[in-house]
Design a protein around this motif. Structure first.
Motif, PDB file in Angstrom:
ATOM      1  N   CYS A 184      51.419  47.153  38.735  1.00  0.00           N
ATOM      2  CA  CYS A 184      52.230  45.723  38.130  1.00  0.00           C
ATOM      3  C   CYS A 184      53.259  45.431  39.618  1.00  0.00           C
ATOM      4  N   LEU A 219      50.284  43.194  41.719  1.00  0.00           N
ATOM      5  CA  LEU A 219      50.461  42.213  40.940  1.00  0.00           C
ATOM      6  C   LEU A 219      51.103  41.551  41.156  1.00  0.00           C
ATOM      7  N   CYS A 238      51.277  37.507  43.373  1.00  0.00           N
ATOM      8  CA  CYS A 238      51.394  36.621  42.809  1.00  0.00           C
ATOM      9  C   CYS A 238      52.643  35.628  43.396  1.00  0.00           C
ATOM     10  N   LEU A 286      46.125  33.251  44.398  1.00  0.00           N
ATOM     11  CA  LEU A 286      46.452  33.274  42.546  1.00  0.00           C
ATOM     12  C   LEU A 286      47.592  33.286  42.490  1.00  0.00           C
ATOM     13  N   TRP A 319      51.500  33.317  38.973  1.00  0.00           N
ATOM     14  CA  TRP A 319      52.103  33.809  38.133  1.00  0.00           C
ATOM     15  C   TRP A 319      51.049  32.645  36.563  1.00  0.00           C
ATOM     16  N   GLU A 374      45.383  34.427  35.744  1.00  0.00           N
ATOM     17  CA  GLU A 374      45.405  35.913  34.595  1.00  0.00           C
ATOM     18  C   GLU A 374      44.641  36.971  35.236  1.00  0.00           C
ATOM     19  N   THR A 375      44.630  38.120  34.326  1.00  0.00           N
ATOM     20  CA  THR A 375      44.635  39.090  34.457  1.00  0.00           C
ATOM     21  C   THR A 375      43.984  39.432  34.116  1.00  0.00           C
ATOM     22  N   THR A 435      48.875  36.111  33.399  1.00  0.00           N
ATOM     23  CA  THR A 435      48.977  37.132  34.015  1.00  0.00           C
ATOM     24  C   THR A 435      50.463  37.754  33.984  1.00  0.00           C
ATOM     25  N   LEU A 477      50.741  42.033  32.912  1.00  0.00           N
ATOM     26  CA  LEU A 477      51.463  42.835  33.503  1.00  0.00           C
ATOM     27  C   LEU A 477      52.346  43.360  32.786  1.00  0.00           C
ATOM     28  N   THR A 508      40.007  35.084  44.620  1.00  0.00           N
ATOM     29  CA  THR A 508      41.325  35.914  43.597  1.00  0.00           C
ATOM     30  C   THR A 508      41.731  37.434  44.889  1.00  0.00           C
ATOM     31  N   PRO A 546      42.479  40.347  39.143  1.00  0.00           N
ATOM     32  CA  PRO A 546      43.734  38.849  39.164  1.00  0.00           C
ATOM     33  C   PRO A 546      43.557  37.666  39.406  1.00  0.00           C
ATOM     34  N   SER A 550      46.512  28.040  35.885  1.00  0.00           N
ATOM     35  CA  SER A 550      45.501  28.330  36.581  1.00  0.00           C
ATOM     36  C   SER A 550      44.473  27.458  36.675  1.00  0.00           C
TER      37      SER A 550
END
Length: 614
Positions: A60, A63, A67, A73, A75, A78-79, A130, A134, A424, A441, A459
């Motif tokens: 996490c 991730l 981000c 990618l 915030w 997508e995750t 995302t 998370l 990605t 992600p 996105s």
């Protein structure tokens, strides 16, 4: 903590000084391993491990950091994740893909003269996934607080030295960025100068994003003060993002820039905890996410290849490359027609698609030469049903957007290739207690529309829908539906224990690279680092999931070191070849050494991916 990290990094540097069969040394760890697409991202994972967090907590933190670094990618993307839970001995799937907003219909886009939803802009955006992914990962399976896990990313949002790759990407796409006021404010600090993007190494500040993350932490802390549990407090922050003032600003800022989001779209979206799909390949259970991703295509390809003695063909021989290419074409053309969001009708025929009997019939179609006419099969009889779309299969060929199929891919600057391999990042983490995490992600890559004053980049995943049922009746756009995406983490178990956790960036090439990495280890006895750097091939028979959804059947990317005689044999089989120096793809993986109770980490030499272990 700092001393531990310094010792680890010195160990990595010392390893690199010795002669290696690979350009990067393999990682070795006893307690934990953290790998992702950027060195700073891996450091964030190591910091959390050093604070006592588990693999979920560390993943996490990685991730959140990647981000914040815009590692292809943001915030608002997508995750997707696979998790091995050592307590239940099960693999769990996390679906944190956003869905199409209200008003996103086939007629809406067609009335605008579009053949597909757009590549860029507010109309390209699915709802943010995302943040929810998370927080769900952390709440359900982690041990630390949201505040602890977000700390590295929040420090970065206050200002971090931006890398050349990201800074140059901003500069190269600044004409589009200038169309969106909130993106222009964040990305172009030198507006009016010759270079308007940040310089490499410049401290890149994201005040709006920091404030958004601070709101999540404040909400968690308030909930804890009110006597809520750790889990409840994290979900309170989740609700503020999707139902509170953050959601209101996302909706306002998106609609101001031409998007369709409503408050209800964000309120009603939910993360799904699902059961993954799997097949057995020679005693190894391989797991992928469901058919809202392209992941099952790898499983289909394995089922097809199981009908051949590929080990005896030899790694990257012309016979092996040909068989691999044809198996990919068979599996991915099924992906193009049959995959879609299983929450909507019609339901994809996954039982038939993943049956060994169907794979055996598909394998019989592999001939001595490349077959540019390969299309989707009919899996319905293999699940005891009749195909309701045989009429569409007959029309499909005329509907395909082939663009100069006789012209091979031209090289790294070819717009088709750049679209096909749209990036990605990937995240791999494991710990001594048995938790394993594989995440792919994405979404909100540069150039991204930033949603108002939130700092959240939206996105661009809407472009993966289709508007013509002849192409795929399962993936037609409609409100609250998830598009069929390329994002595809992977995990494999052997004898009931983790064997390999692996993922890669690279759009439609993801499961091509992952398939080859798996075979490199299982069939050709490579170490995980050797497999991460090995020379892969790329197939363009399937449709791209981006832009104009083009296809170039018969085109193949090969490594520049492929020998002349192999090239000659492939040319005779009808392939149109192009060559690149590095063709592994930015693979990241963890292999589990149960003989010595340790981890082996592999991180490709393809890009900036990096790992740290202890």
């Amino acid at each position: 903590m700092k001393k531990t990290l310094l010792i680890t990094l010195l160990g990595i540097l010392c390893q690199a000084g010795f002669s290696q069969s690979t350009q990067k040394p393999p990682l070795h760890g006893k307690h934990w391993m953290a790998i992702t697409g950027k060195p700073l991202g891996a450091t964030a994972g190591a910091m959390i491990f050093s604070q006592g967090g588990n693999a979920i907590d560390a993943s996490c933190a990685m991730l959140a950091s990647v981000c914040t670094m815009w590692d292809v990618l943001s915030w608002g993307g997508e995750t997707q994740a696979l998790i091995y839970n050592p307590n239940t001995k099960e693999v769990i799937a996390i679906n944190a893909l956003g869905y199409a907003p209200s008003g996103a219909t086939v007629d809406f886009f067609k009335e605008k003269g579009m053949e597909y939803p757009p590549e860029f802009g507010a109309l390209a955006a699915t709802t943010p996934g995302t943040p929810g992914g998370l927080m769900t990962l952390l709440a359900e399976y982690g041990t630390l607080s949201l505040k602890e896990v977000l700390k590295p990313a929040m420090e970065m949002a206050k200002g971090y030295p931006i890398e050349a790759q990201t800074a140059n990407m901003i500069e190269n796409r600044k004409d589009l960025i200038k169309e969106w006021p909130y993106s222009k404010k964040v990305f172009l600090p030198h507006l009016g100068e010759e270079r308007e993007a940040p310089h490499a190494g410049e401290i890149f500040v994201q005040e709006d994003l920091y404030n958004t993350l601070q709101k999540l932490v404040e909400t968690e802390e308030k909930a804890l003060e009110d006597g809520k549990s750790r889990k409840e407090a994290i979900y309170a922050a989740y609700d503020r993002f999707y139902k509170g003032d953050i959601a209101e600003e996302i909706v306002r800022g998106t609609r101001e820039q031409g998007g369709l989001f409503t408050k209800e779209d964000l309120e009603n979206w939910k993360v799904k905890i699902e059961k993954p799909l799997s097949v057995d390949y020679k005693g190894i259970e391989v797991y992928k996410l469901q058919e809202w991703t392209q992941g099952p295509a790898l499983l289909q390809a394995l089922n097809i290849l199981e009908n051949f003695d590929i080990r005896s063909m030899g790694y990257n021989s012309s016979r092996y490359i040909h068989t691999l290419y044809q198996a990919m074409s068979l599996a991915f053309t099924d992906r193009d027609f049959y995959y879609g969001d299983p929450a909507f009708e019609p339901q994809s025929p996954m039982k038939g698609l993943l049956s060994k009997e169907y794979a055996k019939e598909r394998a019989k179609l592999i001939k001595e030469k490349n077959d540019p006419e390969i299309g989707p099969g009919d899996p319905y009889p293999f699940q005891g049903e009749t195909n309701p779309y045989m009429n569409l299969l007959k029309k499909r060929k005329d509907a395909l957007a082939f663009n100069n199929p006789d012209l091979p891919v031209q090289g790294p600057e070819d717009p088709f290739l750049q679209s096909f391999q749209s990036g990605t990042t990937s995240i791999q983490a494991a710990d001594k207690d048995g938790w394993v995490v594989s995440i792919t992600p994405s979404g909100g890559w540069i150039p991204a529309v930033i949603a108002g004053n939130t700092g959240v980049g939206l996105s661009q995943r809407m472009q993966s829908f289709v508007l013509d049922e002849n192409l795929n009746p399962y993936n037609l756009v409609e409100p609250n539906k998830r598009p069929r995406v390329t994002l595809t983490p992977s995990m494999a178990l052997k004898d009931g224990k983790p064997f390999l956790s692996f993922a890669v960036q690279g759009g439609d090439t993801q499961d091509q690279d992952l398939l080859q990495m798996f075979l490199n280890i299982v069939e050709f006895d490579m170490t995980v680092q050797e497999a991460a750097e090995a020379s892969n091939i790329h197939n363009y028979h399937m449709q791209s999931s981006f832009g104009a959804h083009e296809s170039k059947p018969g085109s193949i990317t090969l490594n520049a070191e492929i020998p002349t005689w192999t090239r000659r044999e492939l040319a005779k089989k009808g392939y149109k070849m192009n060559f690149l120096e590095r063709t592994s793809g930015p693979l990241n993986a963890i292999w589990f050494d149960w003989k010595h109770n340790s981890f082996w980490g592999g991180s490709s030499n393809h890009g900036e991916d990096y790992g740290i272990a202890w």
